[in-house]
Design an enzyme around this catalytic site. Structure first.
Site, short mmCIF file in Angstrom:
data_model
loop_
_atom_site.label_atom_id
_atom_site.label_comp_id
_atom_site.label_asym_id
_atom_site.label_seq_id
_atom_site.Cartn_x
_atom_site.Cartn_y
_atom_site.Cartn_z
N ASP A 196 0.81 -1.31 0.04
CA ASP A 196 0.13 0.07 0.12
C ASP A 196 0.91 1.34 -0.07
OD1 ASP A 196 -2.44 1.76 0.34
OD2 ASP A 196 -3.18 0.10 0.99
N HIS A 256 -2.88 2.89 -4.46
CA HIS A 256 -2.27 2.31 -3.26
C HIS A 256 -1.00 1.68 -3.48
CE1 HIS A 256 -5.89 2.58 -0.58
NE2 HIS A 256 -6.60 2.20 -1.73
N GLU A 320 -10.16 1.98 -5.14
CA GLU A 320 -10.21 3.66 -4.81
C GLU A 320 -9.14 4.29 -5.63
OE1 GLU A 320 -11.17 3.67 -0.16
OE2 GLU A 320 -9.45 2.76 -0.49
#
Ligand code: ACM
Ligand code: ZN
Length: 737
Positions: A196, A256, A320
């Site tokens: 991440d 990420h 995301e």
């Protein structure tokens, strides 16, 4: 303490609603009947094993040895025998199914595969005195195994937990302990969120900077991080495999990924140098989808990763992604044009397809967060559904398999309650109680029956993004250990037991009250095994209103613990009155009770928050002041938490409101703190009591920070006595941004 937990034995015979004789087995087996007399393990008991089960026989011997002190002989044998536990390989049972027979003379575990044998062993341990989980020898205890006949198999094949080892680096030892915790409840999938913005955790020999740079964040004394060497991974994978746990690596694309880009800036669109994320926020940096070098890098990473992780699945994240970088990148725009795509989201579909193509030759199927199917994906994948069930409908209709990891039931970084003092990873997270986890049903309502076979199962998620900068490390009263692992244990247990039951046991067998009862001795098992957990509050079984007060009846739901209570509105402690029979109080809010396991380990209070509709115009309830905290004619320090109540920039009003009593209090203005540093104040002194019924203070917040701790401080003093009680309300006035 009255009880020494080490000598507590599991003595609860629990009959479930459907009449099953289940002892206190979790997850509840498919069928179980009492066989009458128990088997008693002794130093001469032999573990006999069939076929190639030598490693499992040794594992069982290893499970039994620390607490009993027995070093049980293991031997290969073609049949059972008296005073023996026989691990028997038979034909015809599904992979994870097993049968367990315990009678006076012998124990037999039958299965068609090692997985089933391992689960038979786990059930066997739960039939023994709870001390069997102890890592130290317990003397003078009869190691009785309840006589039983069990036939068992799981409802779902994917029974998982996710650990976010990127934002907080859980070392190898903790991961292996976590595998033990999972396998106690027959969970079989550990999803490691390895990558991440805040850290890359997997050694890749061809790209050493991924770990020399990407695994570390912060400067100087603040520098933290770590990674798993390839040998660590091999060790973890083998340890997990023995326990029927498959480790699925998650290698996120395209978002990420800041830690990788910090190590190799050419992976991004603009190639600018960046640093590994220190504070939590989702980076806008993405891998560039326009450059072939991105895919060459990923091909190399997968090549090494697949030599370490034998799983048929590779998790590619996909959640995301915000597309600003792709919108401004010449390479990405060229790709979009060449492919005739209309929007950047379609570039992500292209990204997913390229990876599917890449991993296919290794025989791998991709898993991704539900975003990967958002814009359609032709070739079959596994959608990990986190947003809501609509995403599950869409994914199954497209032909994909799904695993449910819904935020409102399965996110274990969310707190278990809203009780003051609860461990919260972040103030905005709504609570997910143990009972709520138990209500989780992977067979989501409204899904067409024909798609049912596409539901692989369910999974819990333990994100650590709110733990990365340490500000959430508020003291958990019961855990006197300032290590984040203790918080993760607390967030995990007992909720993981509930999760396991709802994905292992068929819906028809599930029953909350029975589960809560069977849980009672499991807390003792955690104590013995050295697993942290959240102690449940006493259970309210009866509350009755009389003309002049209330009667409250409680039940202790932790075997061997006791309940202590107070009737002055102040949180009880381990020395408060012991609860023995129903208690009468004048006002509900005067009563609080805690479960005490030991002097260092006890629950948050069971309490009765009151509504004050008459004070609505003062905003929201924040805290109370109690007569016992006030001293007449002498100012005393007064502090209340405001975390969560202060939640954005703007002007706030805090009002002290009188409830009852003859005396007034003097309030010496108000100071407002963030992470123990004063940042605002209203120095005007005020009075609050029978005559002046309220006293209001105003301040500004202009540097609000998610994850920070907020509090208000003042001094209060009784005027002409100290018998008044009151409440404190907080109101958000306006945005001053
Ligand atoms: C997620 O919570 N971003 C999957
Ligand atoms: Zn680009």
């Amino acid at each position: 303490m009255k009880y020494d937990l080490k000598f507590l034995v599991s003595c609860c015979l629990v009959l479930t609603a459907n009449g099953l004789f289940a002892q206190d087995i979790i997850p509840l087996p498919k069928t179980a009947q009492s066989s009458g007399k128990s088997f008693v393990l002794n130093a001469k008991t032999i573990i006999r094993y069939d076929g190639d089960l030598e490693a499992h026989a040794a594992l069982l011997s290893g499970f039994l040895s620390p607490a009993t002190g027995f070093d049980l002989e293991i031997m290969r044998a073609a049949s059972p025998a008296d005073n023996a536990i026989y691990l028997d390989l038979v034909d015809g049972l599904p992979q994870e199914a097993y049968e367990l027979d315990v009678n006076e003379d012998r124990v037999i575990i039958k299965a068609s595969a090692a997985a089933g044998i391992f689960y038979g062993i786990q059930t066997l341990r739960q039939l023994m005195p709870v001390g069997i989980y102890s890592r130290e020898r317990i003397k003078n205890l009869e190691w009785e195994i309840s006589g039983i006949h069990v036939k068992d198999e799981p409802e779902y094949k994917w029974r998982g937990m996710m650990l976010d080892v990127s934002r907080y680096f859980f070392d190898k030892d903790y991961v292996m302990k976590y595998i033990d915790m999972m396998s106690m409840y027959k969970l079989n999938t550990l999803h490691l969120h390895l990558i991440d913005d805040a850290g890359w955790r997997l050694e890749i020999k061809k790209y050493p900077k991924l770990t020399s740079i990407g695994a570390w964040r912060g400067e100087g004394a603040e520098r933290t991080g770590g990674y798993y060497t390839q040998d660590d991974i091999r060790e973890m994978v083998a340890y997990a495999a023995m326990r029927n746990v498959e480790i699925i690596p998650e290698i996120e694309v395209p978002a990420h990924t800041l830690a990788a880009i910090a190590a190799y800036p050419h992976l991004s669109c603009n190639e600018k140098p960046v640093k590994v994320q220190v504070q939590h926020s989702i980076s806008r940096e993405l891998y560039c989808v326009g450059k072939e070098s991105t895919f060459e890098f990923l091909q190399d990473v997968f090549e090494e990763a697949f030599q370490l992780f034998p799983s048929e699945y590779i998790h590619i994240g996909g959640d995301e992604a915000k597309y600003d970088r792709w919108e401004k990148c010449a390479h990405c725009q060229k790709r979009k044009q060449e492919l005739g795509l209309n929007k950047e989201a379609e570039l992500q579909v292209y990204f997913n397809r390229r990876i599917q193509e890449m991993v296919k030759k290794y025989g791998k199927t991709i898993v991704g967060w539900d975003e990967i199917i958002e814009e359609g994906l032709e070739e079959k994948a596994v959608g990990m559904i986190w947003h809501n069930k609509k995403k599950a409908f869409a994914a199954t209709a497209q032909g994909h398999d799904i695993v449910l990891v819904l935020t409102d039931h399965c996110y274990f970084d969310f707190p278990e309650s809203n009780i003051p003092g609860e461990v919260k990873a972040a103030t905005w997270m709504p609570p997910i109680s143990l009972e709520k986890v138990y209500r989780f049903n992977p067979a989501i309502e409204g899904l067409d029956e024909k798609y049912r076979p596409q539901i692989l199962g369910g999974q819990g998620a333990l994100w650590s993004d709110q733990f990365i900068h340490g500000t959430v490390l508020q003291e958990i009263a019961p855990i006197n250990e300032n290590r984040s692992e203790a918080y993760f244990d607390y967030l995990t247990f007992p909720r993981m037991a509930a999760l396991a039951e709802v994905i292992w046991t068929s819906r028809a067998g599930q029953e909350w009250n029975g589960f809560e009862q069977r849980m009672q001795t499991h807390y003792n098992r955690y104590d013995h095994a050295g697993y942290g957990y959240r102690v449940p509050q006493p259970k309210l079984v009866h509350k009755e209103e009389h003309g002049d007060g209330f009667t409250i009846a409680l039940e202790n739901i932790v075997a061997g613990a006791e309940i202590r209570y107070s009737t002055n509105g102040i949180k009880p402690n381990v020395y408060s009155e012991i609860y023995e029979k129903p208690v009468r109080v004048k006002r509900l809010q005067d009563f609080q009770a805690i479960t005490v396991v030991s002097r260092k380990h006890y629950s948050l209070p069971l309490l009765f928050p009151v509504d004050y509709p008459e004070f609505e115009k003062y905003g929201k309830f924040m805290a109370e002041w109690r007569a016992v905290e006030v001293v007449s004619e002498q100012p005393v320090e007064f502090e209340r938490k405001a975390t969560g109540k202060i939640n954005k920039n703007g002007t706030y009003e805090v009002t002290f409101l009188y409830l009852d009593g003859e005396s007034d209090i003097k309030v010496e203005g108000l100071a407002v703190y963030k992470n123990n540093r004063i940042f605002a104040s209203d120095k005007r002194p005020g009075k609050c009591g029978k005559e002046n019924r309220s006293s209001t203070y105003i301040f500004e917040v202009d540097n609000y920070e998610t994850g920070a701790e907020y509090s208000i401080k003042t001094k209060i003093e009784g005027i002409g006595g100290n018998d008044s009680n009151g409440v404190i309300f907080i109101k958000y006035k306006e945005n001053s941004d």
